[in-house]
Design an enzyme around this catalytic site. Structure first.
Site, PDB file in Angstrom:
ATOM      1  N   ASN A 203      24.051 104.782  17.437  1.00  0.00           N
ATOM      2  CA  ASN A 203      23.912 105.387  16.117  1.00  0.00           C
ATOM      3  C   ASN A 203      25.073 104.930  15.242  1.00  0.00           C
ATOM      4  OD1 ASN A 203      26.185 107.070  16.671  1.00  0.00           O
ATOM      5  ND2 ASN A 203      24.863 108.627  17.581  1.00  0.00           N
ATOM      6  N   GLU A 206      28.633 105.723  16.584  1.00  0.00           N
ATOM      7  CA  GLU A 206      28.979 104.928  17.760  1.00  0.00           C
ATOM      8  C   GLU A 206      29.266 103.483  17.383  1.00  0.00           C
ATOM      9  OE1 GLU A 206      26.227 107.493  20.902  1.00  0.00           O
ATOM     10  OE2 GLU A 206      25.387 105.808  19.779  1.00  0.00           O
ATOM     11  N   ASP A 272      17.464 109.696  22.213  1.00  0.00           N
ATOM     12  CA  ASP A 272      16.694 109.577  23.461  1.00  0.00           C
ATOM     13  C   ASP A 272      15.265 109.145  23.163  1.00  0.00           C
ATOM     14  OD1 ASP A 272      18.928 110.575  24.769  1.00  0.00           O
ATOM     15  OD2 ASP A 272      18.169 112.629  24.841  1.00  0.00           O
TER      16      ASP A 272
END
Length: 485
Positions: A203, A206, A272
């Site tokens: 993301n 990150e 996820d």
């Protein structure tokens, strides 16, 4: 992209990584504690879901694909609960119990579907996996990976910084040697352990931790391109929250996709879902660009749900049919109905059901369906097929074929699901659905509603709602030439 989704039943995905339990405590918060200025939550319902790598695998099986998950857990009751949840979701699992570990649990306290507090139960705060040598199981624990990799079409590594990927580089090497794409949902400030993977899905936060911030798409492409070269990747998919996602390939080819969610409800577990749907689509033979488009649709669906959730094919079809942004009913295949209802019930949702021919949709129908939708969490509308309409209404009916009637009803935002039935009455379908509320419109008395006694015997209730004054199918057909028998 194509107007049809791939057949996810062909997908076989192996997920390796961190596992945790997501627990949700639901209740009412109607007063403030006399002991401190905090709300008092009277917990009325608890719900458990598999989190992290378990959520990734559950997303794959929710699509209809096959998934296996491998990881390390503690030797505790939480691990047993995880195994139970994974089995219920059809996920094959091989969880290695390590006595020195505690299986992480995240408890979220919610009132009126708003998160008030999160409680984390784990042995230590998040630290780099390299700093957990005492928790890393021996390499022999992963010796059985190769057969699982051979069976899989795609391998996904789910890293939450809990030490569940101590043999990351070796897993990537084995999978790539067998010709399997490896997708990584990364963690931390050092991505070097993911060298040689096919694709990463960081993301924005990150990605910025590793390459620094960027001010434009061009700068993002340049930074991602350098990281791809350094780590010998094929592509990076950066998820950007409300700004959508960007796919950058080794050749610097880019695909920028806007966010598909109309309203963001909860971003828990969205990453996820993205990596799971991306992997499942690739496992069916989709090209990377098409798989990314499908994953973007899935992200738009899942952020509209509460907690770590998954998506089903019918939700993706609805999103695809409406360009990802629409609202309205989803036309279900009969074989999908049981799984759709089970998912709703697991989420604590109540089902409202109504039925009819809906041959000539008018304002009275629309008002009645809107009222019905307010009686529960989900509205299922059962529609008579053409043959049953003909038996009930005469040979000159229906005016519109079943496909046309379903398509018109699907445009109504009040409807969640549509399903057709061939019988003259919906009694058989009622027994399958077991709605909490059965609704009919018109001038019927409650005791005249088909299935009333059975619904009441199951603890449900029956409501009769009137149509708007002046709205009548018979009157409309009479004005068009007396088609009503």
């Amino acid at each position: 992209m194509n107007s049809a989704l791939p057949s996810f039943r062909e997908a076989n995905v192996l997920v390796v990584g961190d596992l945790m339990l997501d627990r949700y405590w639901h209740g009412d918060a109607e007063r403030i504690s006399p002991e401190a200025p905090v709300p008092v939550v009277r917990v009325t319902r608890s719900e458990d879901r598999a989190g992290a790598a378990g959520n990734v695998a559950t997303n794959v099986t929710s699509l209809g694909g096959k998934a296996a998950v491998v990881g390390f857990v503690g030797d505790d009751d939480t691990a047993s609960r995880l195994e139970e949840l994974l089995a219920q979701s059809g996920v094959r699992h091989r969880l290695t119990r390590v006595p020195s570990r505690q299986t992480p649990t995240k408890v979220r306290v919610l009132s009126q579907n708003q998160q008030l507090l999160r409680l984390d139960f784990e042995a230590a705060p998040e630290v780099p996996k390299r700093d957990l040598p005492q928790a890393a199981p021996p390499p022999s624990s992963f010796e059985g990976l190769s057969p699982l990799i051979e069976q899989a079409g795609v391998v996904i590594l789910s890293d939450y910084g809990k030490g569940g990927l101590p043999h990351c580089a070796e897993t990537i090497r084995r999978a790539r040697a067998l010709g399997r794409p490896v997708l990584v949902d990364p963690w931390g400030e050092d991505f070097s352990s993911y060298r040689g993977a096919t694709l990463m899905t960081p993301n924005r936060r990150e990605m910025e931790r590793v390459v620094g911030p960027w001010q434009s798409d061009l700068e993002l492409v340049a930074k991602a391109g350098r990281l791809i070269e350094e780590l010998e990747l094929e592509a990076i998919l950066v998820t950007l929250g409300p700004k959508g996602m960007s796919l950058i390939s080794r050749a610097r080819e880019t695909l920028h996709l806007p966010a598909q969610a109309r309203e963001v409800y909860d971003v828990t577990g969205a990453g996820d879902t993205v990596v799971a749907v991306l992997g499942a689509a690739l496992a069916t033979g989709c090209e990377l660009g098409e798989a990314t488009l499908i994953a973007n649709l899935a992200a738009g669906v899942v952020v509209g749900k509460l907690g770590a959730a998954s998506v089903a094919p019918y939700e993706l079809r609805r999103s695809l049919a409406r360009g990802g942004l629409g609202a309205g009913g989803t036309i279900l295949d009969p074989q999908e109905l049981d799984s759709v209802l089970a998912r709703a019930r697991r989420a604590g949702e109540s089902i409202v059901m109504t039925n009819g021919c809906f041959d000539v949709l008018h304002a009275g129908h629309v008002a009645y369906l809107e009222q019905a939708r307010q009686l529960g969490d989900r509205l299922l509308v059962a529609v008579n097929d053409d043959d049953s309409v003909r038996r009930l209404k005469g040979e000159r009916r229906p005016i519109h074929r079943l496909e046309q009637r379903l398509r018109v009803l699907a445009a109504l935002s009040s409807i969640d699901w549509l399903v057709s039935f061939p019988q003259d009455t919906p009694e058989e379908l009622l027994h399958q659905v077991a709605p909490e509320v059965l609704v009919k419109g018109g001038d019927l008395k409650p005791e005249e509603v088909v299935g009333r006694d059975w619904v009441l015997s199951q603890g449900g209730r029956v409501e009769v709602l009137g149509f708007e004054e002046g709205c009548s199918t018979s009157a409309i057909l009479d004005s068009l030439g007396g088609l009503e028998e």
